[in-house]
Design a protein around this motif. Sequence first.
Motif, short mmCIF file in Angstrom:
data_model
loop_
_atom_site.label_atom_id
_atom_site.label_comp_id
_atom_site.label_asym_id
_atom_site.label_seq_id
_atom_site.Cartn_x
_atom_site.Cartn_y
_atom_site.Cartn_z
N SER A 84 0.75 -1.17 0.05
CA SER A 84 0.21 0.13 0.02
C SER A 84 1.04 1.17 0.21
CB SER A 84 -0.95 0.10 1.26
OG SER A 84 -1.48 1.06 1.31
N VAL A 91 -0.59 -5.03 1.23
CA VAL A 91 -1.85 -4.90 1.05
C VAL A 91 -2.86 -5.96 1.62
CG1 VAL A 91 -3.84 -4.78 -0.61
CG2 VAL A 91 -1.49 -3.58 -1.33
N LEU A 290 -3.63 -1.16 -3.27
CA LEU A 290 -4.83 -1.18 -2.20
C LEU A 290 -6.27 -1.28 -2.85
CD1 LEU A 290 -5.70 -1.62 0.60
CD2 LEU A 290 -5.36 0.78 0.95
#
Length: 327
Positions: A84, A91, A290
């Motif tokens: 992310s 993520v 993400l």
Amino acid sequence: MLRFLLKQIIRMAVLLFLVSAAAFFLVSVSPIDPLKVNVGQVALGSMSQEQIAKLSEYWGTNLPPAERFLSWAGDFLKGDMGTSLLYRQPVSHVIGMKLSNSLWLMAVSWLVSGGIGFALGTLAGANKGKAVDKVISAYALITASTPAFWLALVFLMVFAVWLKMLPIGLSVPIGMEAAEVTLKDRVVHGILPCLTLSITGMSNILLHTRGKMIQVMESDYVLFARARGESKSRIVFRHGIRNILLPALTLQLASVSEIFGGSVLVEQVFSYPGLGQAAVTAGLGGDIPLLLGITVISAAIVFTGNFIANVLYGVVDPRMRKGRKVA
């Protein structure tokens, strides 16, 4: 039956691929520049072209969209969803943390909306044309046309601001350490989001159950049961509920998408740190890894509900497995 299950699994896998590809394409044509969002316009302007090129290569923004998608899809199948850009964490870890907050919220709302909607639909259908039927039907039509975010704002204003009965938002008290948070704290903070999702999510199951119950109560075998002297309550429980329970259950399983879609807006209103709020944050912040991870996981949850509903229909009605039309 095995062939039917295999067909449903292949169908779900194809849908997941198409959803992920569509999401990747939409993100690629988005005007949001991940470099500007995450580095900052000022910091990016002070960098040399070599530094910007290295940063683009590190994040993969310099590659063609098709190549980026295939690379991302290959890593995803291996269990690597990427890192992310906003949270600076894997993520999978971010989604697991956010999903744990959202899952119980959606599960409770799904069960409450389904249970109450089925009960009210049964009551309305068994009393067609009477006052109770008119009141319940009017309630269902009003809530069906009420936006979830508007109802969330009303509940927030009434119960949190005016009456001060419930917290104004978040999932835990502000400033409290995670080890000190109790189950009661989480339940209290989840009342308003659950209430909002439950009210807006029960309309479909209510109206569907009402229609099926009316069909049952007007059928020939119910007329014969009345001729035998059976009471109305016995007819409802013995003939009505038995015939409408499975269709209502399959519809409820298929309504997972509505609960999930509503949770995105509700979590944003109540600042609830769940998967829905993370999706909005990722979209506005240009966090492509993400956002794509949340899209695929949420689509998998929705497709799983539809998959179970299709399997239930196939188990009960063999014509569904053979692809025949149901009269």
